[in-house]
Write an enzyme that holds these catalytic residues in place. Structure first.
Site, PDB file in Angstrom:
ATOM      1  N   CYS A 164       0.825  -1.221   0.000  1.00  0.00           N
ATOM      2  CA  CYS A 164       0.000   0.000   0.000  1.00  0.00           C
ATOM      3  C   CYS A 164       0.856   1.267   0.000  1.00  0.00           C
ATOM      4  O   CYS A 164       0.422   2.312  -0.449  1.00  0.00           O
ATOM      5  CB  CYS A 164      -0.933   0.015   1.201  1.00  0.00           C
ATOM      6  SG  CYS A 164      -2.062  -1.372   1.209  1.00  0.00           S
ATOM      7  N   HIS A 184      -3.906   7.205   1.910  1.00  0.00           N
ATOM      8  CA  HIS A 184      -4.127   5.932   1.222  1.00  0.00           C
ATOM      9  C   HIS A 184      -5.539   5.440   1.563  1.00  0.00           C
ATOM     10  O   HIS A 184      -5.973   5.536   2.719  1.00  0.00           O
ATOM     11  CB  HIS A 184      -3.072   4.912   1.677  1.00  0.00           C
ATOM     12  CG  HIS A 184      -3.432   3.504   1.386  1.00  0.00           C
ATOM     13  ND1 HIS A 184      -3.717   3.068   0.112  1.00  0.00           N
ATOM     14  CD2 HIS A 184      -3.580   2.418   2.199  1.00  0.00           C
ATOM     15  CE1 HIS A 184      -4.011   1.779   0.158  1.00  0.00           C
ATOM     16  NE2 HIS A 184      -3.947   1.355   1.405  1.00  0.00           N
ATOM     17  N   ASN A 188     -10.054  -0.550  -1.956  1.00  0.00           N
ATOM     18  CA  ASN A 188      -8.625  -0.344  -1.711  1.00  0.00           C
ATOM     19  C   ASN A 188      -7.836  -0.889  -2.908  1.00  0.00           C
ATOM     20  O   ASN A 188      -7.779  -2.098  -3.117  1.00  0.00           O
ATOM     21  CB  ASN A 188      -8.233  -1.069  -0.413  1.00  0.00           C
ATOM     22  CG  ASN A 188      -6.765  -0.931  -0.069  1.00  0.00           C
ATOM     23  OD1 ASN A 188      -5.977  -0.403  -0.859  1.00  0.00           O
ATOM     24  ND2 ASN A 188      -6.381  -1.404   1.105  1.00  0.00           N
TER      25      ASN A 188
END
Ligand code: UT7
Length: 334
Positions: free
Chosen positions: A115, A261, A291
């Site tokens: 990520c 994020h 995501n």
């Protein structure tokens, strides 16, 4: 010393929209559960015959970024590609992008920071530009999560969170003092490496391919200790924002926009409350895309860019947290 500036951003999302109701036909879940816990309404999945891939979506996002930057592919002198879902076990997708864009024999670095991959890549691009080694860097964050998700009730704890997509940025050397990427910070905490991970394909403590691997559930799908990830993320995001501001002798009053994020809307909201940010100081789009790991931040940037919301002189902090654990941030003055 040169400054590094983002001069163009782009993104690409597959057309195929998968709603929470679509997932609830495949597993025991519900739109209510997913929205309440994560804020996600829908995500994009590539679909059979799988003409798209991590590299191909990255290529599409790159074309948009190159176009918006007003440069040509041949101006790029370094490629940095962040992903945790590469097309191949090897080589990484950086060289595939080089081939697809028809760029000369420039370097192609593949970043494995999950990520946080785009933020790690931004820091790498910044360092190469600041030292004067490269002038124009193409940075990509692209992910194909859908093909590695367990879309059954057994996998519902992770399968409902992730989506596919890509974002890209052109980062270029600039003589303008005090503008561009003013700082980046990288962190990791390897003691939690196995708290959010996917063991196979891998070469460690397991044979790469063997009969019966499907029986070994933890080997073929990702594992996540969701609550541990959540608890760490809500601490690391505010810390990262303050680390960037402090490094530049700035305060929260100077911050125009925080781009976190997109892991879970609740994590973003928690960070927003901790930092006491107004709604217009934070931007989330996880509701639409889920995501997309390394792609979330460049997709956010590209959407803001398209809406004309990024104004010269504004101060942005970008921050990511994820598997590793890794976390990373940057402060940009546009
Ligand atoms: O980029 C980093 C990537 N990951 C993250 O950032 C994830 C961080 N963690 C989270 O976002 C949250 O931990 C989740 C959204 C993943 C899960 O929320 P939670 O509040 O921690 O739920 P839980 O895992 O404790 O599960 C609560 C209940 C369980 O049922 P029981 O044992 O209470 O009967 C689960 O089996 O919810 C159940 N459950 C579901 N129910 C319906 C888990 N997933 C689902 C689902 N639909 N998709």
């Amino acid at each position: 010393m040169k400054q590094a500036k983002i001069i163009g951003v782009g993104h690409y999302l597959p057309d195929n929209i998968v709603t929470n109701d679509d997932l609830s036909k495949l597993m025991d879940t519900s739109d209510k559960w997913i929205q309440e816990r994560t804020g996600i309404k829908e995500r994009r999945f590539i679909k059979e015959p799988y003409e798209q891939s991590t590299a191909i979506m990255g290529f599409e996002a790159s074309k948009m970024a190159i176009d918006r930057a007003g440069i040509k592919p041949e101006d790029i002198d370094l490629i940095v590609f962040a992903t945790m879902t590469p097309d191949y076990y090897f080589p990484g997708p950086g060289v595939i992008i080089q081939k697809l864009l028809g760029i000369g024999h420039v370097g192609a670095i593949d970043v494995r920071a999950q990520c946080s991959g785009f933020m790690y890549g931004l820091s790498i691009a910044d360092q190469y530009i600041k030292t004067g080694m490269y002038k124009t860097v193409l940075l990509i964050g692209s992910e194909t999560q859908s093909t590695a998700l367990d879309l059954t009730t057994r996998g519902r704890g992770t399968a409902t969170l992730f989506g596919d997509g890509a974002g890209a940025a052109i980062i270029q050397a600039s003589e303008e003092e005090g503008k561009g990427i003013l700082s980046t910070h990288l962190h990791s905490q390897g003691e939690f490496a196995e708290k959010l991970y996917m063991k196979t394909p891998g070469t460690g403590k397991t044979k790469f391919i063997y009969d019966g691997i499907e029986k070994d559930y933890d080997n073929i799908f990702g594992y996540m200790d969701g609550q541990l990830v959540f608890k760490n993320a809500v601490v690391r995001f505010p810390q990262a924002v303050m680390e960037e501001l402090n490094a530049n002798n700035l305060s929260l009053d100077d911050l125009d926009m925080f781009l976190p994020h997109q892991a879970n809307l609740r994590i973003s909201q928690f960070a927003q409350r901790t930092l006491k940010l107004r709604d217009d100081q934070i931007f989330n789009n996880i509701q639409k895309y889920g995501n997309t790991t390394a792609a979330t931040i460049p997709i956010l940037l590209s959407e803001l860019w398209a809406e004309g919301r990024i104004k010269e002189g504004q101060v942005y902090v970008l921050a990511a947290f994820g598997s590793g654990f890794t976390w990373a941030s940057a402060l940009i003055k546009w």
